[in-house]
Design an enzyme around this catalytic site. Structure first.
Site, PDB file in Angstrom:
ATOM      1  N   ASN A 108     -26.975 -24.245 -32.005  1.00  0.00           N
ATOM      2  CA  ASN A 108     -26.018 -23.753 -30.992  1.00  0.00           C
ATOM      3  C   ASN A 108     -26.826 -23.291 -29.931  1.00  0.00           C
ATOM      4  O   ASN A 108     -27.811 -22.353 -30.053  1.00  0.00           O
ATOM      5  CB  ASN A 108     -25.087 -22.879 -31.277  1.00  0.00           C
ATOM      6  CG  ASN A 108     -23.989 -23.409 -32.349  1.00  0.00           C
ATOM      7  OD1 ASN A 108     -23.774 -23.015 -33.358  1.00  0.00           O
ATOM      8  ND2 ASN A 108     -23.415 -24.533 -31.874  1.00  0.00           N
TER       9      ASN A 108
ATOM     10  N   ASP B  61     -21.206 -14.499 -36.325  1.00  0.00           N
ATOM     11  CA  ASP B  61     -21.001 -14.475 -34.851  1.00  0.00           C
ATOM     12  C   ASP B  61     -19.701 -14.039 -34.494  1.00  0.00           C
ATOM     13  O   ASP B  61     -19.120 -14.388 -33.349  1.00  0.00           O
ATOM     14  CB  ASP B  61     -21.360 -15.708 -33.934  1.00  0.00           C
ATOM     15  CG  ASP B  61     -21.604 -15.680 -32.574  1.00  0.00           C
ATOM     16  OD1 ASP B  61     -22.178 -14.562 -32.018  1.00  0.00           O
ATOM     17  OD2 ASP B  61     -21.312 -16.783 -31.899  1.00  0.00           O
TER      18      ASP B  61
END
Length: 359
Positions: A197, A252
């Site tokens: 990512n 996250d």
């Protein structure tokens, strides 16, 4: 049975061998007991975003929200912001550490020394290359751990060296670097933030950040296992390529985890969870709405061995933070900290340095 005293593990014994009748016993039937889960990337929880509130009470709300969902230890994570807020975050964590907030290990600064090309949900208006004069004025932690995610190609060599010299752990992330950009810089980087990512991809003619993360066996890689940030097959492939002790599970997680309405505010924008996904107005993934226990359950469903999944959720993070001599294992001399799960990996309780918190 796990035997502990004054917050430290003394022994692991069979129940039949426990002869001291004065020992207080707490039973968890049909339970899985693992080293306490450690999450090194937590943006918020319980409706609170660390970017919006850096006070010790806000930090405790975040810790409590994740503790109820199986995470014993946390690095509150500040998403790229202005220097004044970075100062506030460091000072807030410093105070919370001094007050011995249960489960607080330090801080993760995710930016603002990042690449505009790989900004994700970060505000590129906050990005800059830090000078030494700027770095020395930050109120860096004197206890606890500091992890910084940065784009190596955006940060000067002197700053990287200064951060290393001051025992600040550096991960590469939100980076558009090529392999050449890592020249003379890779030695300063110990890991990579949320693999796949917001990083340059691997191609036939260029390793990119993804390739660098997978190629170098001495570097950590963190990853998000919500099934939205990364395709499960890519995680399974990475687990086959990387050494077992180098993959670190992170959530996250945003403030929506453990909140009433599944929403939070980031940079003045309200973002809500819809079908397990958090997306901002630009269509970018804005963090994750997932817990460590849900992440572990996903890994098991995708075919990761149970022992490896638990290692990713605890032991490897402890090692990445240079805490492998006190956390990440259930053995004498270590902190008496454990995540207690049922057979479906739902959290029953957390043992945190000798104190039991029921979920």
């Amino acid at each position: 049975m796990l035997v502990f005293e004054n917050g430290t593990i003394i022994d692991l014994v069979r129940q039949i061998d426990l002869t001291d009748e004065n020992i207080e016993v707490t039973y968890f039937n049909d339970a899985i007991i693992t080293p306490a889960f450690i999450d090194i990337q937590v943006n918020g929880g319980g409706g609170v975003m660390f970017n919006d509130n850096q006070s010790p009470s806000a930090i405790e709300t975040i810790l409590r929200a994740h503790r109820k969902n199986g995470t014993g230890y946390v690095l509150p994570t500040l998403i790229s912001s202005v220097p004044e807020k970075m100062f506030s975050a460091l000072q807030g964590v410093h105070q919370a550490l001094a007050e011995h907030s249960p489960g607080l290990l330090g801080i993760h600064l995710e930016g603002p020394w990042l690449s505009p090309e790989k900004k994700g949900a970060h505000d590129p208006n906050t990005f800059f290359d830090p000078s030494l004069d700027e770095l020395i004025h930050y109120p860096w932690l004197v206890q606890g751990k500091t992890l910084v995610t940065l784009a190596p190609e955006q940060v000067n060599q002197s700053a990287l060296e200064w951060l290393n010299e001051h025992e600040i752990i550096l991960f590469a992330g939100h980076s558009n670097a090529s392999e050449k950009d890592f020249t003379n810089k890779l030695d300063h980087i110990s890991g990579f933030t949320h693999l796949y990512n917001a990083m340059s991809p691997q191609t036939g003619r260029e390793l990119g950040v993804v390739g660098m993360a997978l190629r170098h066996n001495d570097k950590w890689v963190s990853f998000i296992a919500d099934g939205h940030h990364v395709h499960p097959s890519n995680i399974v492939m990475a687990a086959q390529l990387k050494p077992k002790n180098k993959m670190v599970l992170v959530t996250d997680a945003m403030g929506s985890v453990g909140s009433q309405d599944g929403c939070f505010v980031l940079d003045g924008e309200k973002i809500c969870e819809v079908d397990g996904v958090l997306i901002n107005k630009n269509g970018d993934l804005a963090g994750a709405h997932i817990t460590m226990t849900q992440s572990v359950a996903n890994l098991l469903e995708w075919g990761i061995e149970k022992s490896h999944a638990f290692q990713m959720a605890s032991t490897n993070a402890a090692l990445a933070l240079n805490l492998g001599d006190e956390l990440g294992y259930l053995k004498p001399g270590y902190r008496a900290s454990a995540t207690i799960l049922d057979q479906d990996t739902h959290c029953q309780a957390i043992l945190l340095e000798g104190v039991i918190y029921n979920s």
